[in-house]
Structures are given as C-alpha cells and as structure tokens.
Scaffold this motif. Structure first.
Motif, short mmCIF file in Angstrom:
data_model
loop_
_atom_site.label_atom_id
_atom_site.label_comp_id
_atom_site.label_asym_id
_atom_site.label_seq_id
_atom_site.Cartn_x
_atom_site.Cartn_y
_atom_site.Cartn_z
N PRO A 1 2.39 6.39 10.50
CA PRO A 1 1.72 7.73 10.85
C PRO A 1 0.25 7.50 11.61
O PRO A 1 0.02 8.35 12.11
CB PRO A 1 1.44 8.42 9.32
CG PRO A 1 2.60 7.54 8.51
CD PRO A 1 2.26 6.12 9.09
N PHE A 30 0.76 -1.13 -0.25
CA PHE A 30 0.05 0.07 0.14
C PHE A 30 0.98 1.28 0.04
O PHE A 30 2.02 1.32 0.60
CB PHE A 30 -1.00 0.17 1.07
CG PHE A 30 -2.13 -1.10 1.16
CD1 PHE A 30 -3.19 -0.94 0.63
CD2 PHE A 30 -1.76 -2.26 1.95
CE1 PHE A 30 -3.89 -1.81 0.57
CE2 PHE A 30 -2.59 -3.40 1.88
CZ PHE A 30 -3.72 -3.21 1.07
N LYS A 31 0.46 2.16 -0.66
CA LYS A 31 1.12 3.70 -0.64
C LYS A 31 0.97 3.89 0.74
O LYS A 31 0.12 3.90 1.50
CB LYS A 31 0.32 4.38 -1.66
CG LYS A 31 0.68 5.71 -1.73
CD LYS A 31 -0.09 6.84 -2.26
CE LYS A 31 0.36 8.09 -2.00
NZ LYS A 31 -0.84 8.90 -1.93
N LEU A 52 -7.36 1.06 2.96
CA LEU A 52 -6.70 -0.04 2.34
C LEU A 52 -7.63 -0.51 0.98
O LEU A 52 -7.47 -1.47 0.55
CB LEU A 52 -6.46 -1.30 3.35
CG LEU A 52 -5.69 -0.97 4.56
CD1 LEU A 52 -5.54 -2.10 5.39
CD2 LEU A 52 -4.43 -0.29 4.25
N SER A 67 6.51 7.88 13.48
CA SER A 67 7.06 8.10 12.03
C SER A 67 6.96 7.11 10.90
O SER A 67 6.49 7.30 9.93
CB SER A 67 8.50 8.44 12.37
OG SER A 67 9.05 8.48 11.04
N ILE A 68 6.88 5.80 11.35
CA ILE A 68 6.85 4.82 10.35
C ILE A 68 5.35 4.24 10.12
O ILE A 68 5.05 3.67 9.14
CB ILE A 68 7.83 3.49 10.65
CG1 ILE A 68 7.63 2.84 12.00
CG2 ILE A 68 9.15 4.08 10.64
CD1 ILE A 68 8.43 1.68 12.25
N VAL A 81 5.28 1.59 5.35
CA VAL A 81 6.81 1.26 5.77
C VAL A 81 7.25 -0.36 5.52
O VAL A 81 6.27 -0.93 6.20
CB VAL A 81 7.15 1.87 6.91
CG1 VAL A 81 8.73 1.51 7.28
CG2 VAL A 81 7.09 3.34 6.74
N GLN A 117 1.85 -3.91 11.64
CA GLN A 117 3.18 -2.97 11.29
C GLN A 117 4.10 -2.91 12.47
O GLN A 117 5.31 -2.90 12.00
CB GLN A 117 2.53 -1.65 11.01
CG GLN A 117 2.11 -1.62 9.38
CD GLN A 117 3.25 -1.71 8.41
OE1 GLN A 117 3.78 -2.83 8.08
NE2 GLN A 117 3.77 -0.82 7.72
N GLU A 131 -6.14 4.31 -2.25
CA GLU A 131 -5.64 3.58 -1.03
C GLU A 131 -4.23 4.37 -0.36
O GLU A 131 -3.36 4.75 -1.21
CB GLU A 131 -4.99 2.19 -1.55
CG GLU A 131 -6.36 1.57 -2.03
CD GLU A 131 -5.74 0.11 -2.77
OE1 GLU A 131 -4.52 0.05 -3.10
OE2 GLU A 131 -6.68 -0.61 -3.36
N ASP A 132 -4.06 4.35 0.97
CA ASP A 132 -3.28 5.08 1.44
C ASP A 132 -3.00 4.62 3.10
O ASP A 132 -3.94 4.83 3.69
CB ASP A 132 -3.55 6.62 1.31
CG ASP A 132 -2.22 7.24 1.94
OD1 ASP A 132 -1.40 6.78 2.50
OD2 ASP A 132 -2.24 8.53 1.83
N ALA A 133 -1.96 3.80 3.08
CA ALA A 133 -1.91 3.16 4.48
C ALA A 133 -1.61 4.28 5.39
O ALA A 133 -1.93 3.60 6.58
CB ALA A 133 -0.47 2.18 4.35
N SER A 134 -1.26 5.22 5.18
CA SER A 134 -0.93 6.35 6.42
C SER A 134 -2.05 6.80 6.85
O SER A 134 -2.05 7.35 8.12
CB SER A 134 -0.03 7.63 5.74
OG SER A 134 -0.63 7.99 4.85
N PHE A 158 -4.05 -3.65 11.12
CA PHE A 158 -3.04 -3.27 10.17
C PHE A 158 -1.99 -2.71 11.00
O PHE A 158 -0.74 -3.04 11.00
CB PHE A 158 -3.41 -2.20 9.19
CG PHE A 158 -2.44 -1.74 8.26
CD1 PHE A 158 -2.04 -2.50 7.14
CD2 PHE A 158 -1.75 -0.53 8.31
CE1 PHE A 158 -1.37 -2.30 6.20
CE2 PHE A 158 -1.00 -0.01 7.51
CZ PHE A 158 -0.34 -0.93 6.27
#
Lengths: 170, 135
Positions: free
Chosen positions: B110, A80-81, B20, B107-108, A84, B93, B13-16, B89
């Motif tokens: 968000p 995913f965009k 998803l 930071s990793i 990390v 992570q 889609e944007d994981a930050s 998720f």
C-alpha cells in the motif's frame, strides 16, 4: 521480511575453557546459542552470516568467569502487520487453515477467506474449494498479515486472503 | 506516575505505512533469492545449523525464490534503485512478490501510492522481462 542485521550476544565462559581452543569454542557456542531462536524484538534468527567481534573477555569479579560481548551479523526473519507474503498451506480444518511462511506459522480464519471458497468436509485431504479454486495441503497462497502475537520463543500470526490480489497462486 | 508519563510512546508496527519499529526501520532487507543464495553458499568450515527454523526457512526460500542467480537479484535491485522514492522494504516486497500491474503492486504494497502508475509500470515490466529471460 528477511533482514540482514547486526546483533550482539553475551557469553559467559567458565575458566576451564580458557586455553588454545577457546576461540573455536566461543564461535560454536555463539552459533548454538542464537541460531534458530526467536524473540519479539528481532524475530527469528535464522543463521549467523559472520562474526564481527568476539569480544574482549572481561573476567568478572567474584566467580572467575569471563564475559564476552560478541557482535555478529545474522539473517533474521520478522513478520509485520500489513505485510503481504507467500506461504504454503500445511493444515486445513473447518475453522480455517494454517500456512507456513518460512519459520512462521500463519492462521487464516474461515471468516477471512472469500465466502465462495467453502470448507468441504468430505474431501481428502480436507480443503476449501470453489468452482475454480481449491485450497488444500501444499497449496501456495498469497496472504496478508493482519496481526501478530509474540511469545517468548515463538511468533504467531493471523492472516487474510479476503482482499484483491490475495489467495491461491499458481 | 511520572515514570508512566515519560515512557516513550510505543510505536505500533505496520508495514502498510512503513513503520517497522525502531530496530528495523533502517535495517537492510534481503530478497528471498538472496537469502537462498546465502544459505546455500555458506562458508565450508561451518556446518549448517540443524534447527527447525533453519530447515523450514531453507525449504521456503527454495520454493519462493524468484531469481536463481545472485546476478539476477542484483540486477533487480539496480533497476528498482533508479526510483529513488522506494525504500529498502518496498524494493524487497516488489522483488519478492513480482506484481504484474501497478494496480496490483499498490494493492499488495500500500505504501507505493506515492509513486505514479506511469513511473511504476515500466519498472514492473522490466522485472517481468528479467524473470522470463533468466536462464
């Protein structure tokens, strides 16, 4: 990110396979059809964990083939965009480097590498190096996906290591 | 023209921000350690698929699995589940990347900004301890 996900797959079976070993045939057909494939919607299907339902096997009018709508549970991998992840560098050139994150290949452009890490054309293997860090083949890096492009059979991703807490990991 | 207007807006889609996509918003996430366990303990009647995707993944999970035993991965999940604000998720992570400080974690990943440092740090400390003492 790895997921466990329920998916379905339709198998058309020729009448010559109807018989005592039909179920085994259907199972191996399912495995060979879906494992290792990639789609934009679901990402990479890595392995089937279990088959939930092999389907009823409806004979289709006209050609005699049976249609099985199978449901199975599989391990899938989709990037995913903004995510990390850790990866292993496989190839370095002056444009940047490629890193493998599982089945996915991620390209990190030299513009998205910290300017202190400079491409060293004379090193063997080629590398990006600063005074205390070096990125060459087999270096482990932590990177962030900034974009993905989906092909019919593959996903390509662009990554960055030019942010806090990203870069070489030991 | 009407068909264009009525087409549902495509969700980017944007994981930050934890978007998803429709297929994965509620899907079960796996830790790298769990994937490794699943791939290495397959039912014996079925041979491992010989595909590039499978082999690359196996190599990857062997390199980056942080916990050797499935019990350790389960313990990590148990620990992180205590913080009810964490999504699947985010749990995966944190367990895959094992950040040391709350600042690094935010930071990793968000989307963790919603959790106070004072709540997050003890969880990260606990994971580091578990990593250190798994034998």
């Amino acid at each position: 990110m790895f997921f466990i996900k329920e998916l379905s797959h339709t198998i058309h079976l020729h009448p010559s396979y109807f018989g005592p070993r039909m179920l085994q045939f259907l199972e191996s057909k399912l495995y060979s059809d879906v494992e290792g494939t990639c789609s934009g919607e679901f990402g990479y299907i890595i392995a089937v964990v279990s088959i939930l339902d092999i389907g009823k096997g409806l004979v289709m009018p006209g050609n005699g083939q049976a249609e099985f709508v199978t449901r199975y549970r599989a391990i899938v991998f989709k990037p995913f965009k903004g995510q990390v992840m850790d990866g292993v560098v496989v190839n370095v050139n002056k444009m940047g480097f490629f890193a493998d994150v599982g089945p996915l290949s991620v390209f990190v452009s030299h513009q998205l590498i910290h300017p202190e890490l400079k491409f060293d054309p004379n090193s063997n293997p080629p590398s990006f190096a600063s005074e205390d860090q070096i990125i060459e083949k087999n270096t482990r890096v932590r990177l962030k996906i900034v974009g993905t492009r989906v092909d019919a059979t593959e996903i390509f991703a662009i990554g960055t290591i030019k942010e806090d807490h990203l870069g070489v990991i030991d | 023209m009407t068909s264009l207007r009525h087409r549902p807006a495509h969700e980017e889609e944007d994981a930050s921000t934890l978007r998803l996509g429709a297929e994965f918003n509620n899907a079960g996430c796996l830790l790298i350690s769990e994937v490794r366990y699943l791939l290495e303990h397959r039912p014996s009647e079925k041979a491992a698929p010989d595909t590039a995707v499978y082999n690359k993944t196996l190599e990857y999970v062997k390199t980056f699995a942080k916990f050797d035993k499935p019990e350790a991965a389960a313990a990590i999940r148990e620990t992180l589940r205590r913080e009810s604000a964490l999504t699947q998720f985010e749990i995966a992570q944190i367990a895959n990347l094992c950040p040391v400080t709350a600042e690094e974690a935010k930071s990793i990943v968000p989307s963790l900004v919603k959790i106070d440092d004072e709540k997050l740090q003890p969880l990260l400390d606990e994971i580091q301890t578990m990593r250190k003492f798994q034998s």
